[in-house]
Design an enzyme around this catalytic site. Structure first.
Site, PDB file in Angstrom:
ATOM      1  N   ASP A  11       0.859  -1.178   0.000  1.00 20.92           N
ATOM      2  CA  ASP A  11       0.000   0.000   0.000  1.00 20.92           C
ATOM      3  C   ASP A  11       0.897   1.231   0.000  1.00 20.92           C
ATOM      4  O   ASP A  11       1.762   1.371   0.880  1.00 20.92           O
ATOM      5  CB  ASP A  11      -0.895   0.018   1.241  1.00 20.92           C
ATOM      6  CG  ASP A  11      -1.946  -1.078   1.212  1.00 20.92           C
ATOM      7  OD1 ASP A  11      -2.259  -1.583   0.116  1.00 20.92           O
ATOM      8  OD2 ASP A  11      -2.460  -1.428   2.286  1.00 20.92           O
ATOM      9  N   ASP A 130     -13.489  -4.116  -1.420  1.00 19.75           N
ATOM     10  CA  ASP A 130     -13.334  -3.923   0.016  1.00 19.75           C
ATOM     11  C   ASP A 130     -14.724  -4.052   0.628  1.00 19.75           C
ATOM     12  O   ASP A 130     -15.616  -3.256   0.320  1.00 19.75           O
ATOM     13  CB  ASP A 130     -12.771  -2.530   0.331  1.00 19.75           C
ATOM     14  CG  ASP A 130     -11.385  -2.318  -0.259  1.00 19.75           C
ATOM     15  OD1 ASP A 130     -10.660  -3.312  -0.416  1.00 19.75           O
ATOM     16  OD2 ASP A 130     -11.039  -1.150  -0.542  1.00 19.75           O
TER      17      ASP A 130
END
Length: 252
Positions: A11, A130
């Protein structure tokens, strides 16, 4: 049986690799190019690089960083964050990415999946989802888990497959960074309902969790971040362990 894939996820925020818990409380984990090269050398099967604030901040993923990554690794890698149109996909593929991951932009404009599959092939398009389990169902979120939507995990994944997505990358927001294992029940249901590969994300904390996500969760690949970034699990040792558990993996 096809070999199961181990995929470190990086990330990226402000050019640095970061990792949080339940999508918040981020801490720095190192240079993404250096980490990527190390994982490539250690036997990772693929890498995923996500510009985690690109969609929220309304900017494009850095093509220059993608070029540097491509020059330093020898395994396939996926890039995501801030991809809203075909031009973004073309720019990142030209910079060296093998696949692109879309999430928020696909929820806002599902037709984007069709367009990417048509122009570049399904193998290029990874749909990231997500989702958080609340009120007895898995609800999808966008903008890095900031905004709740009316989409539900299983129906959205099915629609994405029908539109031409080549893989589903499912992150359980409930499990993210908690290190108590993956959302295996949801993953198994997802895998059973689809014909395309499912990548599991969220919850890795021990080697046993990888075993369980492949055996119980039926995932095709397992993605993890902090356990790799901070040296808690070494990829060669993980693959040796999985081999001993009779789970097919590609050994370096």
């Amino acid at each position: 049986m096809l070999a199961k894939r181990i995929i470190p996820c990086l990330d990226i925020k402000d050019g640095q690799t970061v990792k949080g818990t339940n999508f918040v409380n981020l801490r720095k984990a190192g240079d993404p190019v250096e980490l990527g090269r190390a994982y490539s050398e250690q036997g990772a099967d693929e890498l995923v690089f996500l510009d985690i604030t690109a969609s929220y901040e309304g900017r494009k993923t850095f093509a220059e960083l993608v070029k540097r990554i491509a020059a330093n690794i020898s395994i396939p890698f996926t890039v995501g964050g801030g991809i809203n149109e075909l031009g973004d996909v073309e720019r990142l593929l030209n910079a060296g990415a093998d696949k692109i991951s879309i999430n928020s932009s696909a929820i806002r404009n599902p037709q984007l999946i069709d367009e990417i599959a048509k122009h570049f092939g399904s193998q290029v398009c990874v749909l990231a989802i997500d989702a958080k389990y609340d009120s007895a169902e898995w609800t999808c979120y966008l903008n890095g888990g900031r905004v709740k939507t009316d989409k539900v995990l299983f129906s959205w994944a099915k629609e994405a497959q029908e539109r031409g997505a080549g893989e589903i990358l499912f992150t359980s927001m409930n499990h993210d960074g908690v290190k108590n294992g993956y959302a295996n029940d949801a993953l198994a249901a997802l895998t059973d309902g689809l014909s395309i590969p499912v990548i599991a994300s969220g919850g890795a904390g021990a080697k046993e969790h990888f075993r369980d996500v492949f055996l119980e969760g039926k995932a095709d690949a397992a993605l993890a971040a902090s356990v790799f970034h901070f040296g808690e699990i070494k990829i060669p040792e993980l693959k040796s362990y999985l081999c001993a558990q009779c789970i097919p993996v590609r050994m370096a």
